[in-house]
Design a protein around this motif. Structure first.
Motif, PDB file in Angstrom:
ATOM      1  N   LYS A 141     -24.527 -16.723  14.169  1.00 35.08           N
ATOM      2  CA  LYS A 141     -23.989 -17.370  14.511  1.00 35.08           C
ATOM      3  C   LYS A 141     -23.497 -16.439  15.796  1.00 35.08           C
ATOM      4  N   ILE A 142     -22.966 -15.637  15.410  1.00 34.70           N
ATOM      5  CA  ILE A 142     -21.559 -14.377  15.819  1.00 34.70           C
ATOM      6  C   ILE A 142     -22.100 -13.161  14.710  1.00 34.70           C
ATOM      7  N   SER A 143     -22.322 -12.207  15.704  1.00 33.63           N
ATOM      8  CA  SER A 143     -22.210 -10.974  14.651  1.00 33.63           C
ATOM      9  C   SER A 143     -21.143  -9.652  16.104  1.00 33.63           C
ATOM     10  N   PHE A 144     -20.272  -9.058  15.063  1.00 32.94           N
ATOM     11  CA  PHE A 144     -19.310  -8.866  16.171  1.00 32.94           C
ATOM     12  C   PHE A 144     -19.126  -6.720  15.980  1.00 32.94           C
ATOM     13  N   LEU A 145     -19.044  -5.596  16.322  1.00 32.80           N
ATOM     14  CA  LEU A 145     -19.457  -4.356  15.420  1.00 32.80           C
ATOM     15  C   LEU A 145     -18.305  -3.907  17.003  1.00 32.80           C
ATOM     16  N   PHE A 184     -21.117  -7.255  20.820  1.00 35.94           N
ATOM     17  CA  PHE A 184     -22.028  -8.742  20.063  1.00 35.94           C
ATOM     18  C   PHE A 184     -22.814  -9.047  19.832  1.00 35.94           C
ATOM     19  N   GLY A 185     -23.281  -9.613  18.938  1.00 36.63           N
ATOM     20  CA  GLY A 185     -24.806 -10.039  18.888  1.00 36.63           C
ATOM     21  C   GLY A 185     -24.304 -12.002  18.991  1.00 36.63           C
ATOM     22  N   ALA A 186     -25.381 -12.318  19.590  1.00 33.97           N
ATOM     23  CA  ALA A 186     -25.541 -13.587  19.352  1.00 33.97           C
ATOM     24  C   ALA A 186     -25.148 -14.090  20.883  1.00 33.97           C
ATOM     25  N   VAL A 187     -24.456 -13.686  21.433  1.00 36.92           N
ATOM     26  CA  VAL A 187     -23.127 -15.119  22.323  1.00 36.92           C
ATOM     27  C   VAL A 187     -23.855 -14.392  24.205  1.00 36.92           C
ATOM     28  N   ALA A 188     -25.387 -14.224  23.824  1.00 32.01           N
ATOM     29  CA  ALA A 188     -25.577 -13.780  25.168  1.00 32.01           C
ATOM     30  C   ALA A 188     -27.300 -13.033  25.063  1.00 32.01           C
ATOM     31  N   PRO A 189     -27.859 -13.315  25.844  1.00 35.68           N
ATOM     32  CA  PRO A 189     -29.335 -13.374  26.133  1.00 35.68           C
ATOM     33  C   PRO A 189     -29.948 -12.133  25.798  1.00 35.68           C
ATOM     34  N   SER A 190     -28.795 -11.163  25.456  1.00 38.67           N
ATOM     35  CA  SER A 190     -28.950  -9.770  25.337  1.00 38.67           C
ATOM     36  C   SER A 190     -27.431  -9.187  23.863  1.00 38.67           C
ATOM     37  N   ILE A 233     -19.670 -12.685  27.592  1.00 37.16           N
ATOM     38  CA  ILE A 233     -20.218 -13.277  26.929  1.00 37.16           C
ATOM     39  C   ILE A 233     -20.237 -14.880  26.837  1.00 37.16           C
ATOM     40  N   ALA A 234     -22.315 -15.207  27.460  1.00 37.11           N
ATOM     41  CA  ALA A 234     -22.602 -16.389  27.554  1.00 37.11           C
ATOM     42  C   ALA A 234     -23.254 -16.874  26.837  1.00 37.11           C
ATOM     43  N   PRO A 235     -22.851 -17.621  25.926  1.00 34.21           N
ATOM     44  CA  PRO A 235     -23.696 -18.008  24.500  1.00 34.21           C
ATOM     45  C   PRO A 235     -24.188 -19.203  25.286  1.00 34.21           C
ATOM     46  N   ILE A 236     -24.933 -19.381  24.637  1.00 33.86           N
ATOM     47  CA  ILE A 236     -25.883 -21.679  24.309  1.00 33.86           C
ATOM     48  C   ILE A 236     -24.830 -22.325  23.201  1.00 33.86           C
ATOM     49  N   ARG A 243     -18.756 -19.944  19.621  1.00 29.63           N
ATOM     50  CA  ARG A 243     -19.412 -18.461  19.529  1.00 29.63           C
ATOM     51  C   ARG A 243     -18.708 -17.755  20.519  1.00 29.63           C
ATOM     52  N   LYS A 244     -18.373 -18.348  21.492  1.00 32.55           N
ATOM     53  CA  LYS A 244     -16.906 -17.715  22.614  1.00 32.55           C
ATOM     54  C   LYS A 244     -15.744 -17.560  22.108  1.00 32.55           C
TER      55      LYS A 244
END
Ligand SMILES: Cc1cc2nc3c(=O)[nH]c(=O)nc-3n(C[C@H](O)[C@H](O)[C@H](O)COP(=O)(O)OP(=O)(O)OC[C@H]3O[C@@H](n4cnc5c(N)ncnc54)[C@H](O)[C@@H]3O)c2cc1C
Length: 281
Positions: free
Chosen positions: A190-194, A211-217, A251-254, A264-265
């Protein structure tokens, strides 16, 4: 029937790629799912497949010219078993899929699939990974953030194959990796963070946040990182709201089947807070 090529080496693969419109297939764990049809029917592909997962030149994990060099067709289990693989990449991989899928799934497939939820991507962005793309004309190198253009969209040319990934050898004092999935750890993110950091004399000398999965890339900002660098631990706490605001704009998640944009945000900014105000302290 599915038409396919099975070249013996990279040169043959690149010749086939140049002469024909083909779809490279490594482990097939994304492609076979994307192209599946009703039970009993073979998957349907627009163009013939080009099997590349077995090609020797695309395999192997080694140090070359002071950099870690990972062949694109290295499977996740191969990466997990190799002592050269950075711990942070192993952490991300061990939370991905199941053992049988990790036997087939390749790091190159994860990159070229370019899913916003691809779990190796935040790690590769934070580690400043550079991709080696091969064609009959030679090789070109491109940073991963310039290769991935959006969901499922990359800079790969029709005559190219992703040959490998180069990662500079970094040492970090601390890293903080979190993947938030649906229940099981092995589900899609849903989200990943490093967050990676080097701290000397109480000051942040180097920091990388993805940040992963919170924007188009993947979201990574060198500009924000450079503003965090040189802050000491107290200043980070004081500056946190400004830092959060800057990331919040990126951060622009869907909303999708796995999560909502709101969740996600909120959670990704909480992970940032946990990293900067607890882990770094
Ligand atoms: C049950 C299941 C669970 C999963 N869980 C996760 C998970 O937790 N996290 C996650 O990130 N992913 C997950 N995935 C997705 C998938 O396993 C990964 O994205 C994997 O890394 C894809 O690699 P592959 O070799 O199978 O790719 P393939 O399906 O072979 O290819 C994917 C794409 O990349 C292209 N490609 C592959 N290799 C190259 C190359 N060398 N050069 C040029 N183009 C190339 C292909 O043409 C295709 O467009 C899961 C999949 C399944 C089926």
């Amino acid at each position: 029937m599915v038409k396919a090529f099975r070249p013996v080496n990279l040169d043959e693969a690149l010749n086939i790629r140049k002469e024909n419109r083909v779809i490279p297939i490594a482990g097939g764990t994304d492609l076979m799912v994307q192209k599946r049809r009703w039970a009993g029917l073979t998957p349907s592909f627009e163009y013939p497949l080009l099997f590349i997962g077995h090609i020797e030149e695309l395999r192997g994990i080694r140090i070359q010219d002071d950099r870690l060099r990972i062949g694109s067709a290295s499977s996740f289990n191969e990466l997990l078993e190799n002592t050269l693989t950075p711990s942070v990449l192993k952490d991300a991989i061990s939370g991905m899929a199941s053992y049988p899928i990790r036997n087939m799934a390749t790091i190159g497939g994860n990159i070229c699939n370019a899913s916003p939820a691809g779990d190796t991507l935040p790690v590769l962005y934070s580690l400043d990974a550079v991709l080696i793309l091969s064609s009959l004309k030679g090789e070109r190198r491109i940073p991963i953030e310039e290769f991935i253009k959006g969901p499922g969209i990359t800079n790969l040319k029709d005559d190219e194959i992703l040959k490998g990934i180069e990662i500079p050898q970094y040492d970090f004092d601390l890293y903080f990796y979190k993947k938030v999935g649906i229940g099981k750890v092995t589900s899609l993110s849903k989200i990943s963070f490093l967050g990676l950091a080097n701290i000397t004399d109480d000051r942040i000398k180097d920091i990388k946040v993805s940040f992963g999965a919170v924007a188009p890339s993947v979201v990574r900002s060198r500009e924000i990182e450079s503003r965090i660098k040189e802050l000491d631990r107290e200043e980070i706490v004081k500056e946190f709201n400004n830092i959060k605001e800057m990331y919040s704009e990126l951060i622009a998640p869907i909303d999708d089947a796995r999560s909502t944009a709101h969740y996600r945000k909120v959670i990704s900014l909480r992970l940032l807070e946990a990293f900067l105000t607890k882990e770094v302290q």
